[in-house]
Structures are given as structure tokens and as C-alpha cells.
Design an enzyme around this catalytic site. Structure first.
Site, short mmCIF file in Angstrom:
data_model
loop_
_atom_site.label_atom_id
_atom_site.label_comp_id
_atom_site.label_asym_id
_atom_site.label_seq_id
_atom_site.Cartn_x
_atom_site.Cartn_y
_atom_site.Cartn_z
CD GLU A 48 29.67 19.02 22.12
OE1 GLU A 48 29.61 18.10 21.45
OE2 GLU A 48 28.49 19.76 22.53
CB CYS A 79 29.20 19.89 12.53
SG CYS A 79 28.26 19.06 13.59
NE ARG A 127 27.83 13.40 19.64
CZ ARG A 127 28.66 14.63 19.82
NH1 ARG A 127 28.26 15.68 20.11
NH2 ARG A 127 29.72 14.44 19.56
CG HIS A 162 31.41 16.49 10.28
ND1 HIS A 162 32.44 17.04 10.99
CD2 HIS A 162 30.19 16.15 10.96
CE1 HIS A 162 31.95 17.05 12.21
NE2 HIS A 162 30.41 16.75 12.12
CD GLU A 164 34.83 17.66 8.28
OE1 GLU A 164 34.10 18.03 7.56
OE2 GLU A 164 34.53 17.31 9.67
N1 GLN Z 1 26.82 18.56 18.89
C1 GLN Z 1 27.64 19.48 18.83
C2 GLN Z 1 27.67 20.72 19.34
O1 GLN Z 1 26.60 21.23 19.85
C3 GLN Z 1 28.21 19.56 17.57
C4 GLN Z 1 28.90 18.34 16.83
C5 GLN Z 1 29.57 18.01 15.60
O2 GLN Z 1 30.39 19.21 15.47
N2 GLN Z 1 29.74 17.01 15.19
O3 GLN Z 1 28.65 21.57 19.41
#
Ligand code: GLN
Length: 184
Positions: A48, A79, A127, A162, A164
Site C-alpha cells: 500500500e 505495483c 488493485r 506482480h 513475484e
Molecule cells: N493499491 C495499492 C496502492 O495504491 C497498490 C496495490 C499493490 O501493490 N498490490 O498502493
């Protein structure tokens, strides 16, 4: 080859496993002492970005990490890690990420698509962001439905998905190739 993995929160253990499988040495970074170790590259995992930003600032890791990346340290962001490198965050890459860009329904999905120089790779999105804007020096490596989901700028590599989380190590290998080219 020694790779630092930012381990403040998120999916760092999977990167550790993927890199070790390829024979790289790794260590986890949770604070300034960890960061002070010698390293040839850095992975910023998914998680996040808001939480990661807060903890990086609290641990006074923001400037040291930014300085080393700007100094040429190879970095691989996945991400949330992609978001961390964009203009609104560490701003080491000439990209702007759009967070949570696929809406609620498509928050998480799996596909496979072409990755420049590698071929078709599995892509797991959770996400995820995409790269809404990119400027000078940025090479697009993959798009899904016309949206940029992987890019490179010098020794900085980012994917919105991702790698990984799938049993396919070619993108980690691609990153380690960047790292070894840099350390010659
Ligand atoms: N939604 C997350 C963000 O805004 C990222 C999601 C993820 O790393 N899988 O940081």
C-alpha cells in the site's frame, strides 16, 4: 550480487524467494541500519503506497533511498513499488501512476501479455495502478488493453503487476541483468 528488498510492509517475501532462486543474495530493509549495508540493487514490493510512504518517512529512509536511486542504484518496483517511484512520490522516474486504476470490479485480475525482450509473461494485477503519463527517457515494456503496465528508465524497472506471484522468473532475471550490467 546483493539485492536490498524494502520490507516495511507488503509482498516482500515473495521477491526474496524469487531472487534467491536465481542465485542472488538478498537482505531486508526495515530501517536506516539495514539500508546502510552494501547493495547492488533494490526491490520495492507491492503493498500500500500510502502506508509505505508513511513508514519510509518515519524511518527516515525517504531521502537516503531517493539519493541512491538518483545516483544510479538499480531499482525494481512492483505495483505499489511502481507508485513509489513516480513523480508524486520519490520522483526518480519520469512517470505518473494512476492508483487503483481498474475500478472495483477489475481490482484484481490475471492475464498474460507481451513484455518487450522477453515474450509473453503471466501478469497478476492486485488493485493495481497503471502508468498514465510518461516522459523523456522512459521505455514502455508492456501494455495491457492500451495501458502502460511496465516500463524502464535507465536502471529503474517497474511493473504494475506482480511477477513475484507467478512461477516465472524471467522478469526478475531481466532485473538482475540490469544490475550486473551496472556493476561491471
Ligand atoms: N493499491 C495499492 C496502492 O495504491 C497498490 C496495490 C499493490 O501493490 N498490490 O498502493
Amino acid at each position: 550480487m546483493k539485492i536490498a528488498i524494502l520490507a516495511l510492509q507488503g509482498a516482500f517475501a515473495e521477491h526474496e524467494a524469487a531472487l534467491r532462486k536465481l542465485g542472488a543474495e538478498t537482505f531486508l530493509v526495515r530501517n536506516k541500519q539495514d539500508w546502510a549495508q552494501e547493495k547492488d540493487g533494490l526491490v520495492i514490493p507491492g503493498g500500500e503506497s500510502t502506508a509505505m510512504t508513511r513508514i519510509m518517512r518515519d524511518e527516515e529512509l525517504w531521502d537516503p533511498i531517493r539519493d541512491e536511486i538518483l545516483g544510479g542504484l538499480p531499482v525494481f518496483g512492483t505495483c505499489a513499488g511502481l507508485i513509489m517511484l513516480d513523480k508524486e512520490h520519490l520522483s526518480t522516474m519520469n512517470i505518473t501512476a494512476l492508483r487503483n486504476a481498474y475500478g472495483r470490479q477489475l481490482g484484481s485480475f490475471y492475464t498474460d501479455d507481451e513484455f518487450k525482450g522477453i515474450g509473453r509473461v503471466p501478469m497478476t494485477f492486485i488493485r493495481a495502478p497503471y502508468i498514465a503519463e510518461h516522459g523523456d527517457g522512459v521505455e514502455v515494456l508492456a501494455t495491457v488493453d492500451g495501458r502502460v503496465v511496465a516500463a524502464r528508465q535507465g536502471a529503474q524497472l517497474v511493473t504494475a503487476f506482480h511477477p513475484e506471484l507467478n512461477d516465472d522468473s524471467r522478469i526478475h532475471e531481466y532485473f538482475l541483468d540490469i544490475v550486473s550490467a551496472k556493476s561491471i
